[in-house]
Motif scaffolding. Structure first.
Motif, PDB file in Angstrom:
ATOM      1  N   VAL A   1       0.872  -1.212   0.037  1.00  0.00           N
ATOM      2  CA  VAL A   1       0.105   0.044  -0.042  1.00  0.00           C
ATOM      3  C   VAL A   1       0.909   1.064  -0.024  1.00  0.00           C
ATOM      4  CG1 VAL A   1      -1.683   1.309   1.293  1.00  0.00           C
ATOM      5  CG2 VAL A   1      -1.784  -1.425   1.186  1.00  0.00           C
ATOM      6  N   PHE A   2       1.670   1.295   0.926  1.00  0.00           N
ATOM      7  CA  PHE A   2       2.782   2.126   1.196  1.00  0.00           C
ATOM      8  C   PHE A   2       4.425   1.883   0.726  1.00  0.00           C
ATOM      9  CE2 PHE A   2      -0.708   3.080   3.856  1.00  0.00           C
ATOM     10  CZ  PHE A   2      -1.218   4.315   3.419  1.00  0.00           C
ATOM     11  N   PRO A   3       4.763   1.797  -0.348  1.00  0.00           N
ATOM     12  CA  PRO A   3       5.979   1.275  -0.931  1.00  0.00           C
ATOM     13  C   PRO A   3       7.109   2.112  -0.302  1.00  0.00           C
ATOM     14  CG  PRO A   3       4.754   1.661  -2.709  1.00  0.00           C
ATOM     15  CD  PRO A   3       3.834   2.124  -1.790  1.00  0.00           C
ATOM     16  N   ASP A   4       7.058   3.425  -0.146  1.00  0.00           N
ATOM     17  CA  ASP A   4       7.810   4.285   0.488  1.00  0.00           C
ATOM     18  C   ASP A   4       7.948   4.395   2.257  1.00  0.00           C
ATOM     19  OD1 ASP A   4       5.719   5.737   0.167  1.00  0.00           O
ATOM     20  OD2 ASP A   4       6.758   7.494  -0.612  1.00  0.00           O
ATOM     21  N   LEU A   5       7.076   3.585   2.569  1.00  0.00           N
ATOM     22  CA  LEU A   5       6.881   3.737   3.798  1.00  0.00           C
ATOM     23  C   LEU A   5       8.109   3.770   4.905  1.00  0.00           C
ATOM     24  CD1 LEU A   5       4.255   1.504   6.057  1.00  0.00           C
ATOM     25  CD2 LEU A   5       6.671   1.920   6.990  1.00  0.00           C
ATOM     26  N   GLN A   6       8.161   4.934   5.805  1.00  0.00           N
ATOM     27  CA  GLN A   6       9.270   5.045   6.667  1.00  0.00           C
ATOM     28  C   GLN A   6       8.691   5.398   8.075  1.00  0.00           C
ATOM     29  OE1 GLN A   6      13.080   5.025   6.262  1.00  0.00           O
ATOM     30  NE2 GLN A   6      11.798   3.713   4.847  1.00  0.00           N
ATOM     31  N   GLU A   7       9.193   4.998   9.090  1.00  0.00           N
ATOM     32  CA  GLU A   7       8.681   5.168  10.448  1.00  0.00           C
ATOM     33  C   GLU A   7      10.135   5.734  11.127  1.00  0.00           C
ATOM     34  OE1 GLU A   7       7.048   1.717  12.229  1.00  0.00           O
ATOM     35  OE2 GLU A   7       5.121   1.972  10.942  1.00  0.00           O
ATOM     36  N   ILE A   8       9.767   6.779  11.773  1.00  0.00           N
ATOM     37  CA  ILE A   8      10.836   7.682  12.986  1.00  0.00           C
ATOM     38  C   ILE A   8      10.309   7.510  14.148  1.00  0.00           C
ATOM     39  CG2 ILE A   8      12.152   9.745  13.281  1.00  0.00           C
ATOM     40  CD1 ILE A   8      11.881  10.017  10.031  1.00  0.00           C
ATOM     41  N   ILE A   9      11.325   7.133  15.093  1.00  0.00           N
ATOM     42  CA  ILE A   9      10.591   7.540  16.614  1.00  0.00           C
ATOM     43  C   ILE A   9      10.975   8.668  17.183  1.00  0.00           C
ATOM     44  CG2 ILE A   9      11.345   6.703  18.951  1.00  0.00           C
ATOM     45  CD1 ILE A   9      12.178   3.793  17.973  1.00  0.00           C
ATOM     46  N   ILE A  10       9.771   9.151  17.316  1.00  0.00           N
ATOM     47  CA  ILE A  10      10.089  10.851  18.001  1.00  0.00           C
ATOM     48  C   ILE A  10      10.437  10.857  19.315  1.00  0.00           C
ATOM     49  CG2 ILE A  10       8.582  12.914  18.592  1.00  0.00           C
ATOM     50  CD1 ILE A  10       6.612  11.638  16.298  1.00  0.00           C
ATOM     51  N   PHE A  11       9.924  10.042  19.943  1.00  0.00           N
ATOM     52  CA  PHE A  11      10.554   9.802  21.408  1.00  0.00           C
ATOM     53  C   PHE A  11       9.883   8.525  21.878  1.00  0.00           C
ATOM     54  CE2 PHE A  11       6.316  12.036  22.234  1.00  0.00           C
ATOM     55  CZ  PHE A  11       5.876  11.118  23.501  1.00  0.00           C
ATOM     56  N   ALA A  12      10.779   7.935  23.023  1.00  0.00           N
ATOM     57  CA  ALA A  12      10.247   6.588  23.653  1.00  0.00           C
ATOM     58  C   ALA A  12      10.914   6.667  25.197  1.00  0.00           C
ATOM     59  CB  ALA A  12      11.451   5.511  22.922  1.00  0.00           C
ATOM     60  N   ILE A  13       9.871   5.952  25.912  1.00  0.00           N
ATOM     61  CA  ILE A  13      10.238   6.158  27.382  1.00  0.00           C
ATOM     62  C   ILE A  13      10.314   4.668  27.818  1.00  0.00           C
ATOM     63  CG2 ILE A  13       9.026   6.717  29.517  1.00  0.00           C
ATOM     64  CD1 ILE A  13       7.864   9.131  27.829  1.00  0.00           C
ATOM     65  N   GLU A  14      11.025   4.246  28.685  1.00  0.00           N
ATOM     66  CA  GLU A  14      11.244   2.929  29.033  1.00  0.00           C
ATOM     67  C   GLU A  14      10.954   2.666  30.421  1.00  0.00           C
ATOM     68  OE1 GLU A  14      14.904  -0.470  29.347  1.00  0.00           O
ATOM     69  OE2 GLU A  14      14.937   1.170  27.905  1.00  0.00           O
ATOM     70  N   GLU A  15      10.215   1.828  30.796  1.00  0.00           N
ATOM     71  CA  GLU A  15      10.146   1.474  32.189  1.00  0.00           C
ATOM     72  C   GLU A  15       9.823  -0.077  32.371  1.00  0.00           C
ATOM     73  OE1 GLU A  15       6.851   2.395  35.804  1.00  0.00           O
ATOM     74  OE2 GLU A  15       7.609   4.126  34.637  1.00  0.00           O
ATOM     75  N   GLY A  16      10.611  -0.657  33.085  1.00  0.00           N
ATOM     76  CA  GLY A  16      10.750  -2.073  33.277  1.00  0.00           C
ATOM     77  C   GLY A  16      10.694  -2.590  31.834  1.00  0.00           C
ATOM     78  N   ASP A  17       9.920  -3.510  31.476  1.00  0.00           N
ATOM     79  CA  ASP A  17       9.832  -4.233  30.201  1.00  0.00           C
ATOM     80  C   ASP A  17       9.043  -3.574  29.425  1.00  0.00           C
ATOM     81  OD1 ASP A  17       7.373  -5.065  31.116  1.00  0.00           O
ATOM     82  OD2 ASP A  17       7.411  -7.211  31.040  1.00  0.00           O
ATOM     83  N   LEU A  18       8.497  -2.502  29.397  1.00  0.00           N
ATOM     84  CA  LEU A  18       7.813  -1.614  28.408  1.00  0.00           C
ATOM     85  C   LEU A  18       8.446  -0.528  27.950  1.00  0.00           C
ATOM     86  CD1 LEU A  18       4.234  -1.756  30.354  1.00  0.00           C
ATOM     87  CD2 LEU A  18       4.900  -2.934  28.510  1.00  0.00           C
ATOM     88  N   VAL A  19       8.193  -0.286  26.558  1.00  0.00           N
ATOM     89  CA  VAL A  19       8.663   1.174  25.790  1.00  0.00           C
ATOM     90  C   VAL A  19       7.432   1.606  25.428  1.00  0.00           C
ATOM     91  CG1 VAL A  19      10.125   1.890  24.203  1.00  0.00           C
ATOM     92  CG2 VAL A  19      11.051  -0.093  25.468  1.00  0.00           C
ATOM     93  N   ALA A  20       7.121   2.871  25.725  1.00  0.00           N
ATOM     94  CA  ALA A  20       6.120   3.735  25.113  1.00  0.00           C
ATOM     95  C   ALA A  20       6.753   4.389  24.026  1.00  0.00           C
ATOM     96  CB  ALA A  20       5.345   4.457  26.214  1.00  0.00           C
ATOM     97  N   ALA A  21       6.398   4.638  22.909  1.00  0.00           N
ATOM     98  CA  ALA A  21       7.055   4.948  21.787  1.00  0.00           C
ATOM     99  C   ALA A  21       6.105   6.220  21.059  1.00  0.00           C
ATOM    100  CB  ALA A  21       7.663   4.438  20.934  1.00  0.00           C
ATOM    101  N   ARG A  22       6.366   7.164  20.536  1.00  0.00           N
ATOM    102  CA  ARG A  22       5.505   8.035  19.831  1.00  0.00           C
ATOM    103  C   ARG A  22       6.363   7.951  18.518  1.00  0.00           C
ATOM    104  NH1 ARG A  22       0.462  10.204  18.830  1.00  0.00           N
ATOM    105  NH2 ARG A  22       0.526  12.084  17.945  1.00  0.00           N
ATOM    106  N   ILE A  23       5.793   7.468  17.337  1.00  0.00           N
ATOM    107  CA  ILE A  23       6.439   7.155  16.154  1.00  0.00           C
ATOM    108  C   ILE A  23       5.666   7.980  14.995  1.00  0.00           C
ATOM    109  CG2 ILE A  23       6.952   5.331  14.416  1.00  0.00           C
ATOM    110  CD1 ILE A  23       6.912   3.439  16.966  1.00  0.00           C
ATOM    111  N   ASN A  24       6.657   8.473  14.088  1.00  0.00           N
ATOM    112  CA  ASN A  24       5.994   9.149  12.727  1.00  0.00           C
ATOM    113  C   ASN A  24       6.179   8.103  11.824  1.00  0.00           C
ATOM    114  OD1 ASN A  24       6.828  10.713  10.086  1.00  0.00           O
ATOM    115  ND2 ASN A  24       5.438  11.911  11.445  1.00  0.00           N
ATOM    116  N   PHE A  25       4.797   8.023  10.953  1.00  0.00           N
ATOM    117  CA  PHE A  25       4.481   7.189   9.880  1.00  0.00           C
ATOM    118  C   PHE A  25       4.597   8.300   8.720  1.00  0.00           C
ATOM    119  CE2 PHE A  25       2.044   5.586   6.478  1.00  0.00           C
ATOM    120  CZ  PHE A  25       2.012   4.172   6.668  1.00  0.00           C
TER     121      PHE A  25
END
Length: 156
Positions: A79-103
């Motif tokens: 659908v999106f052959p030129d698809l790219q994702e970039i992590i805007i920010f990520a927060i880690e706590e224990g075994d979890l990572v919360a990330a805001r990602i640009n598509f």
């Protein structure tokens, strides 16, 4: 072998000191995003548990297994052959990572019932990753689908 902390270990072999440091969960997530951007499916599989599961309120609501995840990403690239994702920010706590990602990607393929528009979609989304034993075990992904469909010209 001497232990410096839970994340570092070192040992003496001959006259050389070797030190290894485990990757942080945020580093593992960043490697995963980079591998998907590069379409390095072997690397993706190496970073994800075999019995991986992806949850979302959007279709597909669940993607199961590492192979299922790779197939999901390959279908997304149709659908999106030129698809790219970039992590805007990520927060880690224990075994979890919360990330805001640009598509970003140009819709050149069929998106469910929506025909290709040739328009570029740029949108941020939230993803939560559970990392167990240095591999991604589970994710929860949420998109603003209406905004995406508006950008692509499918809704006004």
């Amino acid at each position: 072998m001497t232990t410096e902390s839970n994340e570092n270990w070192s040992f003496q072999k001959s006259n050389f000191l070797f030190t290894a440091q485990m990757k942080s969960n945020k580093e593992i997530v960043a490697e995963f995003i980079n591998a998907t951007n590069q379409k390095n499916w072997d690397k993706v599989i190496s970073l994800v548990h075999e019995d991986f599961i992806r949850h979302s309120s959007s279709e597909p609501k669940e993607v199961k297994t590492s192979i299922g995840l790779v197939n999901f990403h390959k279908a997304e690239l149709e659908v999106f052959p030129d698809l790219q994702e970039i992590i805007i920010f990520a927060i880690e706590e224990g075994d979890l990572v919360a990330a805001r990602i640009n598509f970003s990607g140009t819709q050149l393929g069929q998106l469910i019932n929506f025909p290709p528009t040739g328009k570029k979609l740029t949108s941020d989304f939230n993803c939560f990753f559970r990392v167990i034993e240095e591999k991604i075990k589970e994710t929860w992904v949420e998109y603003d689908n209406l905004n995406g469909l508006i950008q692509l010209g499918h809704y006004k």
